[in-house]
Design a protein around this motif. Structure first.
Motif, PDB file in Angstrom:
ATOM      1  N   LEU A   1       0.829  -1.207   0.000  1.00  0.00           N
ATOM      2  CA  LEU A   1       0.000   0.000   0.000  1.00  0.00           C
ATOM      3  C   LEU A   1       0.865   1.260   0.000  1.00  0.00           C
ATOM      4  CD1 LEU A   1      -2.824  -0.971   2.498  1.00  0.00           C
ATOM      5  CD2 LEU A   1      -3.099  -0.472   0.075  1.00  0.00           C
ATOM      6  N   GLN A   2       1.942   1.230   0.749  1.00  0.00           N
ATOM      7  CA  GLN A   2       2.859   2.364   0.789  1.00  0.00           C
ATOM      8  C   GLN A   2       3.473   2.595  -0.592  1.00  0.00           C
ATOM      9  OE1 GLN A   2       6.330   1.818   3.239  1.00  0.00           O
ATOM     10  NE2 GLN A   2       6.797   3.991   3.287  1.00  0.00           N
ATOM     11  N   HIS A   3       3.893   1.536  -1.230  1.00  0.00           N
ATOM     12  CA  HIS A   3       4.486   1.625  -2.564  1.00  0.00           C
ATOM     13  C   HIS A   3       3.471   2.182  -3.561  1.00  0.00           C
ATOM     14  CE1 HIS A   3       7.115   0.663  -5.906  1.00  0.00           C
ATOM     15  NE2 HIS A   3       6.096   0.043  -6.489  1.00  0.00           N
ATOM     16  N   TRP A   4       2.257   1.646  -3.530  1.00  0.00           N
ATOM     17  CA  TRP A   4       1.212   2.127  -4.427  1.00  0.00           C
ATOM     18  C   TRP A   4       0.907   3.600  -4.157  1.00  0.00           C
ATOM     19  CZ3 TRP A   4      -3.477   4.393  -3.541  1.00  0.00           C
ATOM     20  CH2 TRP A   4      -4.286   4.587  -4.663  1.00  0.00           C
ATOM     21  N   GLY A   5       0.827   3.969  -2.899  1.00  0.00           N
ATOM     22  CA  GLY A   5       0.545   5.355  -2.533  1.00  0.00           C
ATOM     23  C   GLY A   5       1.589   6.310  -3.069  1.00  0.00           C
ATOM     24  N   GLN A   6       2.861   5.937  -2.982  1.00  0.00           N
ATOM     25  CA  GLN A   6       3.923   6.795  -3.508  1.00  0.00           C
ATOM     26  C   GLN A   6       3.832   6.901  -5.027  1.00  0.00           C
ATOM     27  OE1 GLN A   6       6.144   8.746  -1.658  1.00  0.00           O
ATOM     28  NE2 GLN A   6       6.200   9.634  -3.694  1.00  0.00           N
ATOM     29  N   GLU A   7       3.556   5.789  -5.696  1.00  0.00           N
ATOM     30  CA  GLU A   7       3.382   5.826  -7.152  1.00  0.00           C
ATOM     31  C   GLU A   7       2.204   6.714  -7.530  1.00  0.00           C
ATOM     32  OE1 GLU A   7       3.097   1.964  -8.898  1.00  0.00           O
ATOM     33  OE2 GLU A   7       5.207   1.512  -8.548  1.00  0.00           O
ATOM     34  N   TYR A   8       1.129   6.663  -6.764  1.00  0.00           N
ATOM     35  CA  TYR A   8      -0.044   7.475  -7.057  1.00  0.00           C
ATOM     36  C   TYR A   8       0.249   8.963  -6.843  1.00  0.00           C
ATOM     37  CZ  TYR A   8      -4.918   8.916  -7.314  1.00  0.00           C
ATOM     38  OH  TYR A   8      -6.084   9.522  -7.669  1.00  0.00           O
ATOM     39  N   ILE A   9       0.976   9.287  -5.786  1.00  0.00           N
ATOM     40  CA  ILE A   9       1.373  10.676  -5.555  1.00  0.00           C
ATOM     41  C   ILE A   9       2.214  11.176  -6.719  1.00  0.00           C
ATOM     42  CG2 ILE A   9       2.863  12.153  -4.128  1.00  0.00           C
ATOM     43  CD1 ILE A   9       1.837  10.501  -1.701  1.00  0.00           C
ATOM     44  N   ASP A  10       3.177  10.366  -7.159  1.00  0.00           N
ATOM     45  CA  ASP A  10       4.014  10.739  -8.300  1.00  0.00           C
ATOM     46  C   ASP A  10       3.175  10.935  -9.553  1.00  0.00           C
ATOM     47  OD1 ASP A  10       6.162  10.548  -6.562  1.00  0.00           O
ATOM     48  OD2 ASP A  10       6.800   8.571  -7.305  1.00  0.00           O
ATOM     49  N   TYR A  11       2.204  10.063  -9.749  1.00  0.00           N
ATOM     50  CA  TYR A  11       1.296  10.178 -10.899  1.00  0.00           C
ATOM     51  C   TYR A  11       0.513  11.493 -10.846  1.00  0.00           C
ATOM     52  CZ  TYR A  11      -3.060   9.566 -13.483  1.00  0.00           C
ATOM     53  OH  TYR A  11      -4.139   9.769 -14.297  1.00  0.00           O
ATOM     54  N   LEU A  12      -0.062  11.799  -9.686  1.00  0.00           N
ATOM     55  CA  LEU A  12      -0.821  13.041  -9.545  1.00  0.00           C
ATOM     56  C   LEU A  12       0.037  14.263  -9.795  1.00  0.00           C
ATOM     57  CD1 LEU A  12      -3.047  12.241  -6.433  1.00  0.00           C
ATOM     58  CD2 LEU A  12      -3.746  12.327  -8.832  1.00  0.00           C
ATOM     59  N   LYS A  13       1.260  14.233  -9.320  1.00  0.00           N
ATOM     60  CA  LYS A  13       2.192  15.356  -9.554  1.00  0.00           C
ATOM     61  C   LYS A  13       2.465  15.522 -11.036  1.00  0.00           C
ATOM     62  CE  LYS A  13       4.616  15.266  -5.132  1.00  0.00           C
ATOM     63  NZ  LYS A  13       5.901  14.970  -4.450  1.00  0.00           N
ATOM     64  N   SER A  14       2.640  14.408 -11.752  1.00  0.00           N
ATOM     65  CA  SER A  14       2.933  14.502 -13.188  1.00  0.00           C
ATOM     66  C   SER A  14       1.706  14.981 -13.981  1.00  0.00           C
ATOM     67  CB  SER A  14       3.416  13.157 -13.739  1.00  0.00           C
ATOM     68  OG  SER A  14       2.361  12.206 -13.773  1.00  0.00           O
ATOM     69  N   VAL A  15       0.529  14.588 -13.584  1.00  0.00           N
ATOM     70  CA  VAL A  15      -0.703  15.014 -14.266  1.00  0.00           C
ATOM     71  C   VAL A  15      -0.947  16.502 -14.020  1.00  0.00           C
ATOM     72  CG1 VAL A  15      -3.222  14.754 -14.270  1.00  0.00           C
ATOM     73  CG2 VAL A  15      -1.765  12.742 -14.241  1.00  0.00           C
ATOM     74  N   ASN A  16      -0.732  16.934 -12.795  1.00  0.00           N
ATOM     75  CA  ASN A  16      -0.966  18.328 -12.452  1.00  0.00           C
ATOM     76  C   ASN A  16       0.136  19.261 -12.955  1.00  0.00           C
ATOM     77  OD1 ASN A  16      -3.396  17.806 -11.132  1.00  0.00           O
ATOM     78  ND2 ASN A  16      -2.358  17.328  -9.225  1.00  0.00           N
ATOM     79  N   ALA A  17       1.273  18.702 -13.327  1.00  0.00           N
ATOM     80  CA  ALA A  17       2.375  19.517 -13.841  1.00  0.00           C
ATOM     81  C   ALA A  17       2.119  19.937 -15.290  1.00  0.00           C
ATOM     82  CB  ALA A  17       3.695  18.747 -13.736  1.00  0.00           C
TER      83      ALA A  17
END
Length: 70
Positions: free
Chosen positions: A53-69
């Motif tokens: 879950l921690q790994h998935w959460g970090q990947e999701y945060i990275d994904y959101l940052k890239s989408v919002n960038a």
């Protein structure tokens, strides 16, 4: 360590985890009072789930940052 959690909430959650057999509570008769918590064998078996879950959460945060960038 969990930031932003009240003592009451932390205590209640630890009592539930102890009742469920996932956490062991060790109380030391001293002043000031001292209590230590540790994972039971069953609690340790849950560690890979939490790490996933921690790994998935970090990947999701990275994904959101890239989408919002964009």
């Amino acid at each position: 360590y969990i930031r932003g959690i009240s003592d009451k909430t932390r205590s209640s959650t630890l009592k539930e985890l102890e009742a469920d057999g996932l956490v062991h509570r060790e109380e030391y008769p001293q002043i000031p009072p001292k209590v230590e918590y540790s994972l039971t064998d069953m609690g340790k078996k849950f560690r890979p789930v939490i790490e996933a879950l921690q790994h998935w959460g970090q990947e999701y945060i990275d994904y959101l940052k890239s989408v919002n960038a964009d």
